[in-house]
Design a protein around this motif. Structure first.
Motif, mmCIF file in Angstrom:
data_model
loop_
_atom_site.group_PDB
_atom_site.id
_atom_site.type_symbol
_atom_site.label_atom_id
_atom_site.label_comp_id
_atom_site.label_asym_id
_atom_site.label_seq_id
_atom_site.Cartn_x
_atom_site.Cartn_y
_atom_site.Cartn_z
ATOM 1 N N GLU A 173 0.876 -1.168 0.000
ATOM 2 C CA GLU A 173 0.000 0.000 0.000
ATOM 3 C C GLU A 173 0.913 1.217 0.000
ATOM 4 O O GLU A 173 1.637 1.457 0.962
ATOM 5 N N LEU A 174 0.901 1.931 -1.111
ATOM 6 C CA LEU A 174 1.737 3.117 -1.252
ATOM 7 C C LEU A 174 0.950 4.351 -0.839
ATOM 8 O O LEU A 174 -0.283 4.360 -0.863
ATOM 9 N N PRO A 200 -1.426 12.161 2.316
ATOM 10 C CA PRO A 200 -1.330 11.463 1.031
ATOM 11 C C PRO A 200 -2.464 10.451 0.860
ATOM 12 O O PRO A 200 -3.113 10.049 1.822
ATOM 13 N N TYR A 201 -2.677 10.059 -0.386
ATOM 14 C CA TYR A 201 -3.708 9.084 -0.724
ATOM 15 C C TYR A 201 -3.141 7.668 -0.630
ATOM 16 O O TYR A 201 -1.990 7.428 -0.970
ATOM 17 N N HIS A 202 -3.952 6.724 -0.204
ATOM 18 C CA HIS A 202 -3.551 5.318 -0.163
ATOM 19 C C HIS A 202 -3.805 4.694 -1.536
ATOM 20 O O HIS A 202 -4.792 5.000 -2.196
ATOM 21 N N GLY A 205 -7.926 1.802 -3.958
ATOM 22 C CA GLY A 205 -7.634 2.165 -2.576
ATOM 23 C C GLY A 205 -8.846 2.168 -1.659
ATOM 24 O O GLY A 205 -9.996 2.129 -2.092
ATOM 25 N N CYS A 206 -8.540 2.225 -0.377
ATOM 26 C CA CYS A 206 -9.553 2.266 0.675
ATOM 27 C C CYS A 206 -10.155 3.665 0.746
ATOM 28 O O CYS A 206 -9.943 4.480 -0.143
ATOM 29 N N LEU A 207 -10.891 3.965 1.797
ATOM 30 C CA LEU A 207 -11.517 5.293 1.946
ATOM 31 C C LEU A 207 -10.498 6.424 1.936
ATOM 32 O O LEU A 207 -10.846 7.561 1.638
ATOM 33 N N ALA A 208 -9.239 6.109 2.257
ATOM 34 C CA ALA A 208 -8.194 7.133 2.239
ATOM 35 C C ALA A 208 -7.535 7.256 0.866
ATOM 36 O O ALA A 208 -6.572 7.997 0.700
ATOM 37 N N PHE A 263 -8.114 -1.663 -11.154
ATOM 38 C CA PHE A 263 -9.358 -2.188 -10.592
ATOM 39 C C PHE A 263 -9.906 -1.227 -9.546
ATOM 40 O O PHE A 263 -9.144 -0.613 -8.795
ATOM 41 N N LEU A 264 -11.218 -1.131 -9.512
ATOM 42 C CA LEU A 264 -11.859 -0.312 -8.488
ATOM 43 C C LEU A 264 -12.095 -1.179 -7.260
ATOM 44 O O LEU A 264 -12.593 -2.302 -7.363
#
Length: 188
Positions: free
Chosen positions: A15-16, A34-36, A85-88, A120-121
């Motif tokens: 996870e970047l 930052p975004y996950h 990514g997750c919610l973040a 992928f979403l």
């Protein structure tokens, strides 16, 4: 090796954190969130590129956390599979802000970098989080609109329930808190 022996195919990934602007920008209150982004190695070249991304995130993009940017993702995107990514993540945050133009621009950017077959979403199943339900509903619509695959993930932080206490201690060390602090960051 243990996974293969148990009939599990290991998938290497990370996870970047993606910088909101560039990895070189380091302005308080702008560049600290930052975004996950979930990035998986599909090929040996992808694994090599993943290592380059992680290294550059630490050496060039570190600002509170190691960060990459979209330029790095474009330069080292070959052989990688990316989940939104997750919610973040960037896309879920845009969904919650209801900025349709930016949502479209971001999805097109990821498709351009990784291709439809490797972007992928991501959905997570946690009906107790209201924003997750909102994001999942919109993710399904966007997947259909753009012809993208859906992936269901779960936010896990340790492999076995008995690892909970050790993880809690490590998190306390990382955040400078104590296990006696009721208001500490905690994963249950």
């Amino acid at each position: 090796k243990a996974g293969k022996e148990a009939g599990v195919k290991p998938i290497l990934g990370c996870e970047l954190y993606v910088a909101p602007r560039t990895r070189f920008d380091k302005e308080p209150k702008i560049d600290t969130k930052p975004y996950h982004l979930t990035v998986l190695a599909e090929t040996n070249e992808g694994y090599s590129n993943l290592l380059k991304l992680v290294t550059k995130a630490h050496l060039e993009g570190f600002y509170y956390k190691p960060r990459v940017d979209y330029g790095l993702l474009k330069a080292y995107g070959k052989g990688l599979i990316v989940l939104s990514g997750c919610l973040a993540g960037h896309l879920p945050r845009l969904i919650l802000s209801e900025n349709e133009e930016e949502i479209d621009n971001l999805i097109r950017q990821y498709i351009e970098i990784f291709g439809k077959e490797n972007y992928f979403l991501e959905m997570q199943d946690n009906p107790l989080i209201e924003n997750q339900v909102i994001v999942n509903t919109r993710i399904k619509e966007l997947a259909k609109k753009y012809g993208l695959g859906l992936v269901l993930t779960y936010d896990s932080h340790y492999p076995r329930p008995e690892d909970s206490d050790v993880h809690d201690l490590l998190l306390c060390i990382q955040t400078g808190t104590s296990v006696n602090d009721e208001n500490r960051m905690r994963y249950l």
